[in-house]
Scaffold this motif. Structure first.
Motif, PDB file in Angstrom:
ATOM      1  N   LYS A 272     -87.001   5.362  23.565  1.00 31.96           N
ATOM      2  CA  LYS A 272     -87.208   6.813  23.644  1.00 31.96           C
ATOM      3  C   LYS A 272     -86.136   7.604  22.907  1.00 31.96           C
ATOM      4  N   GLY A 273     -84.887   7.185  23.021  1.00 31.50           N
ATOM      5  CA  GLY A 273     -83.806   7.925  22.371  1.00 31.50           C
ATOM      6  C   GLY A 273     -83.305   7.263  21.104  1.00 31.50           C
ATOM      7  N   ASN A 274     -84.149   6.492  20.458  1.00 27.74           N
ATOM      8  CA  ASN A 274     -83.720   5.752  19.265  1.00 27.74           C
ATOM      9  C   ASN A 274     -83.310   6.739  18.161  1.00 27.74           C
ATOM     10  N   PRO A 275     -82.069   6.583  17.646  1.00 27.73           N
ATOM     11  CA  PRO A 275     -81.597   7.508  16.610  1.00 27.73           C
ATOM     12  C   PRO A 275     -82.291   7.342  15.258  1.00 27.73           C
ATOM     13  N   GLY A 276     -83.022   6.259  15.057  1.00 34.02           N
ATOM     14  CA  GLY A 276     -83.780   6.083  13.819  1.00 34.02           C
ATOM     15  C   GLY A 276     -82.924   5.882  12.584  1.00 34.02           C
ATOM     16  N   PHE A 277     -81.988   4.949  12.663  1.00 30.46           N
ATOM     17  CA  PHE A 277     -81.130   4.654  11.514  1.00 30.46           C
ATOM     18  C   PHE A 277     -81.960   4.146  10.334  1.00 30.46           C
ATOM     19  N   SER A 278     -81.453   4.345   9.141  1.00 26.77           N
ATOM     20  CA  SER A 278     -82.115   3.875   7.917  1.00 26.77           C
ATOM     21  C   SER A 278     -81.538   2.531   7.498  1.00 26.77           C
ATOM     22  N   TYR A 279     -82.387   1.717   6.857  1.00 31.28           N
ATOM     23  CA  TYR A 279     -81.969   0.407   6.367  1.00 31.28           C
ATOM     24  C   TYR A 279     -82.466   0.245   4.936  1.00 31.28           C
TER      25      TYR A 279
END
Length: 196
Positions: free
Chosen positions: A176-183
């Motif tokens: 739910k609180g995933n910061p959504g980092f980029s890879y």
């Protein structure tokens, strides 16, 4: 040999692979943790396995003697051509790949990619050419660790003459609180998707 291969690949069928992944991710999300999963796609995976390197890996797993000779013989002197509307191309020698549609082909492929996860700290699930790299991610350091593991996997592919289809590799952020980092892979930012 089959039991040994099942242990090497972690799981022996896509259903077990999926259930294991689902159980792990669900447990982590239920514990209020976030998970980033990278779905990897090896480009033309079964076609690209280099025969000489495959034989080295077979020998490293203790497969030698008559069995090794039989597999080498089965892989060598293969030819193929294309036929379209009665017209056909010239015969070409096949110097890489494991025959698809065979029972042995996927087993040889699993042996070839068995060491893909050496030196990484993230979790990996492999089934044939479908591979998931994932871990719990709560901060930038966790994201950087997953990125480092992704780089290690990319280096493995280069070293073993395989290649990832970067455009087909995707990231799914769970929690739910995933910061959504980029890879990224090979200088390209991976696409974030809601499901894969």
């Amino acid at each position: 040999m089959v039991n040994r291969l099942q242990k090497m690949s972690g799981l022996n069928n896509p259903r077990s692979n999926l259930l294991s992944f689902l159980e792990t991710v669900t447990s982590l999300v239920d514990a209020k943790e976030n998970v980033d999963a990278i779905y990897l796609d090896l480009a033309k995976a079964f076609d690209k396995v280099p025969h000489r390197r495959l034989m080295l890996k077979l020998e490293a797993h203790g497969i030698g003697g008559l069995v090794s000779n039989w597999i080498r013989s089965w892989l060598t002197d293969r030819r193929q051509r294309v036929i379209v509307d009665g017209s056909h191309s010239q015969w070409k020698e096949v110097c890489s790949g494991v025959p698809q549609g065979s029972v042995l082909g996927p087993v040889l492929f699993l042996i070839f990619i068995n060491d893909l996860d050496q030196g990484i700290s993230s979790r990996v699930l492999k089934f044939a050419d479908d591979t998931k790299l994932y871990c719990s991610v709560s901060n930038q350091a966790d994201s950087m660790r997953l990125q480092k593991d992704l780089h290690t996997v990319t280096e493995w592919a280069s070293r073993w003459q395989m290649q990832f289809n970067v455009k087909k590799c995707k990231v799914v952020h769970y929690g739910k609180g995933n910061p959504g980092f980029s890879y990224s892979m090979e200088g390209h930012c991976l696409e974030n998707v809601d499901y894969e």
